[in-house]
Design a protein around this motif. Sequence first.
Motif, PDB file in Angstrom:
ATOM      1  N   UNK A   1      45.762  46.922  47.577  1.00  0.00           N
ATOM      2  CA  UNK A   1      44.829  46.887  46.461  1.00  0.00           C
ATOM      3  C   UNK A   1      45.004  45.596  45.689  1.00  0.00           C
ATOM      4  N   UNK A   2      43.894  45.035  45.257  1.00  0.00           N
ATOM      5  CA  UNK A   2      43.923  43.864  44.408  1.00  0.00           C
ATOM      6  C   UNK A   2      43.464  44.325  43.027  1.00  0.00           C
ATOM      7  N   UNK A   3      44.376  44.266  42.088  1.00  0.00           N
ATOM      8  CA  UNK A   3      44.090  44.680  40.724  1.00  0.00           C
ATOM      9  C   UNK A   3      43.644  43.451  39.939  1.00  0.00           C
ATOM     10  N   UNK A   4      42.479  43.559  39.301  1.00  0.00           N
ATOM     11  CA  UNK A   4      41.946  42.463  38.488  1.00  0.00           C
ATOM     12  C   UNK A   4      42.012  42.920  37.041  1.00  0.00           C
TER      13      UNK A   4
ATOM     14  N   UNK B   1      48.247  41.777  43.719  1.00  0.00           N
ATOM     15  CA  UNK B   1      48.261  42.639  44.893  1.00  0.00           C
ATOM     16  C   UNK B   1      49.229  43.786  44.643  1.00  0.00           C
ATOM     17  N   UNK B   2      48.766  44.999  44.921  1.00  0.00           N
ATOM     18  CA  UNK B   2      49.589  46.189  44.680  1.00  0.00           C
ATOM     19  C   UNK B   2      49.467  47.160  45.845  1.00  0.00           C
ATOM     20  N   UNK B   3      50.565  47.817  46.162  1.00  0.00           N
ATOM     21  CA  UNK B   3      50.541  48.866  47.173  1.00  0.00           C
ATOM     22  C   UNK B   3      50.078  50.164  46.523  1.00  0.00           C
ATOM     23  N   UNK B   4      49.765  51.138  47.334  1.00  0.00           N
ATOM     24  CA  UNK B   4      49.381  52.453  46.809  1.00  0.00           C
ATOM     25  C   UNK B   4      50.519  53.048  45.978  1.00  0.00           C
TER      26      UNK B   4
ATOM     27  N   UNK C   1      49.605  39.593  55.392  1.00  0.00           N
ATOM     28  CA  UNK C   1      48.223  39.676  55.851  1.00  0.00           C
ATOM     29  C   UNK C   1      47.998  40.783  56.874  1.00  0.00           C
ATOM     30  N   UNK C   2      49.062  41.341  57.424  1.00  0.00           N
ATOM     31  CA  UNK C   2      48.886  42.442  58.359  1.00  0.00           C
ATOM     32  C   UNK C   2      48.851  43.796  57.655  1.00  0.00           C
TER      33      UNK C   2
ATOM     34  N   UNK D   1      44.080  34.524  49.734  1.00  0.00           N
ATOM     35  CA  UNK D   1      43.934  34.185  48.312  1.00  0.00           C
ATOM     36  C   UNK D   1      44.009  35.436  47.443  1.00  0.00           C
ATOM     37  N   UNK D   2      43.368  36.505  47.889  1.00  0.00           N
ATOM     38  CA  UNK D   2      43.421  37.758  47.139  1.00  0.00           C
ATOM     39  C   UNK D   2      44.844  38.299  47.080  1.00  0.00           C
ATOM     40  N   UNK D   3      45.538  38.274  48.219  1.00  0.00           N
ATOM     41  CA  UNK D   3      46.907  38.791  48.269  1.00  0.00           C
ATOM     42  C   UNK D   3      47.858  37.921  47.440  1.00  0.00           C
ATOM     43  N   UNK D   4      47.606  36.616  47.433  1.00  0.00           N
ATOM     44  CA  UNK D   4      48.441  35.695  46.654  1.00  0.00           C
ATOM     45  C   UNK D   4      48.259  35.964  45.166  1.00  0.00           C
ATOM     46  N   UNK D   5      47.017  36.229  44.770  1.00  0.00           N
ATOM     47  CA  UNK D   5      46.728  36.540  43.373  1.00  0.00           C
ATOM     48  C   UNK D   5      46.846  35.334  42.464  1.00  0.00           C
ATOM     49  N   UNK D   6      46.808  35.616  41.173  1.00  0.00           N
ATOM     50  CA  UNK D   6      46.953  34.553  40.177  1.00  0.00           C
ATOM     51  C   UNK D   6      47.503  35.175  38.899  1.00  0.00           C
ATOM     52  N   UNK D   7      48.355  34.427  38.258  1.00  0.00           N
ATOM     53  CA  UNK D   7      48.926  34.817  36.967  1.00  0.00           C
ATOM     54  C   UNK D   7      48.520  33.777  35.937  1.00  0.00           C
ATOM     55  N   UNK D   8      48.371  34.175  34.690  1.00  0.00           N
ATOM     56  CA  UNK D   8      47.998  33.195  33.665  1.00  0.00           C
ATOM     57  C   UNK D   8      49.103  32.164  33.472  1.00  0.00           C
ATOM     58  N   UNK D   9      48.715  30.909  33.367  1.00  0.00           N
ATOM     59  CA  UNK D   9      49.666  29.822  33.120  1.00  0.00           C
ATOM     60  C   UNK D   9      49.776  29.517  31.632  1.00  0.00           C
ATOM     61  N   UNK D  10      48.676  29.790  30.898  1.00  0.00           N
ATOM     62  CA  UNK D  10      48.691  29.582  29.449  1.00  0.00           C
ATOM     63  C   UNK D  10      47.704  30.544  28.804  1.00  0.00           C
ATOM     64  N   UNK D  11      47.550  30.452  27.505  1.00  0.00           N
ATOM     65  CA  UNK D  11      46.715  31.400  26.764  1.00  0.00           C
ATOM     66  C   UNK D  11      45.227  31.292  27.106  1.00  0.00           C
TER      67      UNK D  11
END
Length: 179
Positions: free
Chosen positions: A87-90, A38-41, A82-83, A20-30
């Motif tokens: 980094x998970x950027x919030x 998810x971001x690499x170094x 998953x292997x 779930x963390x790697x999948x992340x989430x993007x805003x769908x509306x305002x």
Amino acid sequence: MENPLTASWGLSISDADFAKLKRGVRPRDMDDRWIFKAMTDEELADEATTDKELTDEELMDEELMDEATTDETLTDKATLDLDQGGNISIRRSWTNKELYRLAVKPSEGGTSAKIEAITWEQIQGDRISEEQAKIDAVILCKHILKCDFAAAPDYDRLLFSAFPRSAAVDSTTVQNGTN
């Protein structure tokens, strides 16, 4: 982040929560206020060298690209990655400002994945402590990504740092039956 602090954490999480963390989430509306990315170094280093916030037009382009991506594609990508840790950027969705970053490490040999460290913007109106940053991250992950985080305490949502402390205290008192 303008005033980041980093602390070790060592929070064990399930492989499902890691996905779930790697999948992340993007805003769908305002109304959606948070981005989990998810971001690499290398991506973090590239972002730090450009050191810019996205314009409204760039945010809109990103949102349009995300709408074209199906949940199945995101699930497959998260499973494939998953292997690998990362980094998970919030971030706040309107400004794309990063407030928290989780350094995650995948499971090794059947043990659970781990959030090894947290980096946070220490000045968000008020100064945010290490303990508060961890509370905020757990609340955001549980309520937005629907992570279980079984090893983490079950914090009341009113403990989130964006809520005034007096509201949190009043709510807890009423919920516990004392006035």
